[in-house]
Design an enzyme around this catalytic site. Structure first.
Site, short mmCIF file in Angstrom:
data_model
loop_
_atom_site.label_atom_id
_atom_site.label_comp_id
_atom_site.label_asym_id
_atom_site.label_seq_id
_atom_site.Cartn_x
_atom_site.Cartn_y
_atom_site.Cartn_z
N LYS A 1 -7.09 -37.17 0.90
CA LYS A 1 -6.72 -37.96 2.09
C LYS A 1 -7.89 -38.78 2.61
O LYS A 1 -7.74 -39.98 2.90
CB LYS A 1 -6.23 -37.03 3.21
CG LYS A 1 -4.95 -36.29 2.91
CD LYS A 1 -4.49 -35.48 4.11
CE LYS A 1 -5.34 -34.26 4.38
NZ LYS A 1 -5.25 -33.24 3.34
N THR A 2 -9.04 -38.15 2.76
CA THR A 2 -10.19 -38.85 3.33
C THR A 2 -10.62 -40.02 2.45
O THR A 2 -10.87 -41.13 2.93
CB THR A 2 -11.36 -37.88 3.54
OG1 THR A 2 -10.99 -36.91 4.52
CG2 THR A 2 -12.60 -38.61 4.03
N GLU B 1 -5.57 -40.54 8.43
CA GLU B 1 -5.22 -39.33 7.70
C GLU B 1 -4.08 -38.62 8.41
O GLU B 1 -4.01 -38.60 9.64
CB GLU B 1 -6.42 -38.39 7.62
CG GLU B 1 -7.50 -38.85 6.68
CD GLU B 1 -8.52 -37.75 6.41
OE1 GLU B 1 -8.12 -36.58 6.31
OE2 GLU B 1 -9.70 -38.10 6.31
#
Length: 448
Positions: A100-101, A144
């Site tokens: 995600k990051t 996110e």
């Protein structure tokens, strides 16, 4: 939480908050006019506070939370606050058990490079402390979407990305079925007429696609190396610490560079490409801009080199992430050994996945394994790093227990030799060891 504080401050709100210790992130917030107290106490809550924003890590007996209840102040979960900030923008929400990051960061960097000035909220720093969030003047907001506590159900994005779906966060999910149901609920929040960008390769993501494919007002774009992918990856060619990626777009090949190593990061970049294109950003322009992304803190971040030994920091803490990062580093080891300083994150995760962590670590040449980093959890009787060490040894790895951070620099210095790569790996405070290890390798004991 620091990203929310930054965006709110940049939007003109009066913001205060508390953290457990001083840090560069705290200093960056103070530079924006945010009042940050170190330690948690009822008196930290300003007299004129209108609401209190909390994360899932805040326990019910927190003194500031108790003071908010005494005053009758509204208490807002961080996901509700982020959803409110995204409400007037074209939102891209990035979800998945892993990646995600990185994917959110890739989108933020590439959209910024194209002059679109997106707002974003990321779980890591792009350039330096405080660069995990931005209040932009453009119409796009990239964030996110955290599945760990189901808070991603709060968002209603125009575009959702789901990179993968695996069992994790065992304190909140009892089974993979609950995980699937949670991701299905997240996709159900995509705005009518919106787009789901989802992996065509990951089994859990394919299961999710099957579950949501009947929705008539949802466009689904699958990405990956599978022959049936909507946006198919034709090749990922390692080029040192980068990769050359080629995708098939509208029947023609499109090649671009991803300036971080590893096939998994190439897949993240293609998901970012598909999401930006879903909002109307020209794919060829976005592909070129993605080459501007050079990494985010803690995602295979080179901390430095000393005595011919490179020290790299990795946030990997789930077995899949550990294996992916070790594979990526192995491709670039150039004959050197890969040595890992691993810190398990959470007792519940170690209890459920400790054996798999040990198996994944066996892709390294040797590992020093620290005690479990508890974060928000209380210890679980009988759950220690030993389960990881035993599993790693059973798969042939030279794994050693190290019980304090202070022992690590000397242990690494005794083990490493010229040409080796050392990874500090985990989601806890193991990241702080990079400078200490480099100092010790140079023959200087770095100050704490």
């Amino acid at each position: 939480m620091s990203g929310l504080a930054k965006i709110l401050a940049l939007r003109g709100a009066e913001v205060s908050g508390s953290d457990s210790r001083e840090s560069e992130t705290v200093a960056a917030l103070r530079a924006l006019g945010v009042r940050v107290s170190v330690g948690h106490a009822a008196e930290n809550l300003p007299a004129g506070a209108g609401c209190v924003v909390v994360s899932s890590a805040i326990r019910p007996d927190n003194p500031e939370l108790a003071e908010a209840a005494r005053r009758g102040l509204p208490v807002i979960h961080r996901a509700d606050a982020l959803a409110a900030l995204m409400a007037d923008r074209r939102a891209i929400a990035v979800a998945g058990t892993h990646g995600k990051t990185t994917t959110t960061s890739m989108l933020a960097v590439s959209l910024r490079a194209l002059g679109l000035d997106p707002s974003y909220a990321i779980g890591g720093d792009l350039d330096g402390p405080g660069s995990n969030a931005h209040h932009g003047g453009g119409e796009i907001f990239v964030a996110e979407a955290d599945e760990s506590d189901r808070s991603f159900h709060k968002y209603a994005p125009e575009v959702a990305i789901v990179l993968n779906v695996e069992l994790d966060h065992h304190a909140n999910y009892a089974s993979i079925d609950e995980i699937h149901e949670s991701f299905e609920a997240f996709v159900g929040r995509v705005a009518p007429g919106g787009t789901l960008v989802v992996s065509a390769d990951h089994p859990g993501a394919r299961e999710l696609t099957a579950r949501v494919s009947g929705r008539p007002d949802l466009r689904i774009v699958t990405v990956g190396e599978s022959p049936d992918a909507s946006l198919r990856i034709l090749s990922v060619v390692p080029k040192g610490m980068s990769s050359e990626v080629t995708v098939e777009l509208e029947g023609a090949p499109l090649a671009f560079t991803v300036s971080v190593p590893g096939r998994h990061y190439a897949h993240n970049a293609v998901a970012a490409l598909a999401a930006g294109a879903a909002l109307g950003v020209p794919a060829a322009d976005l592909a070129e801009a993605l080459g501007r992304y050079t990494g985010v803190n803690r995602r295979l971040q080179l901390k430095g080199a000393a005595r011919g030994v490179q020290v790299i920091d990795s946030y990997a803490h789930h077995p899949t992430e550990i294996a992916a990062d070790l594979d990526a580093i192995r491709e670039n080891a150039d004959g050197g050994r890969v040595l890992v300083v691993f810190q398990p994150h959470l007792f519940s995760r170690t209890q459920q996945l400790g054996a798999e962590m040990g198996q994944a670590l066996a892709l390294a040449d040797a590992a020093l394994v620290l005690d479990v980093y508890p974060a928000r959890e209380d210890p679980i009787p009988g759950v220690t790093s030993d389960v990881i060490i035993e599993a790693a040894r059973s798969h042939g790895l030279d794994a050693t227990a190290v019980h304090t951070m202070a022992e690590v620099p000397d242990a690494v210095a005794a083990l490493a030799r010229e040409g080796d790569l050392v990874l500090t790996m985990g989601a806890g405070d193991v990241t702080a060891l990079g400078p200490e290890i480099l100092g010790r390798l140079d023959g200087v004991v770095a100050s704490a």
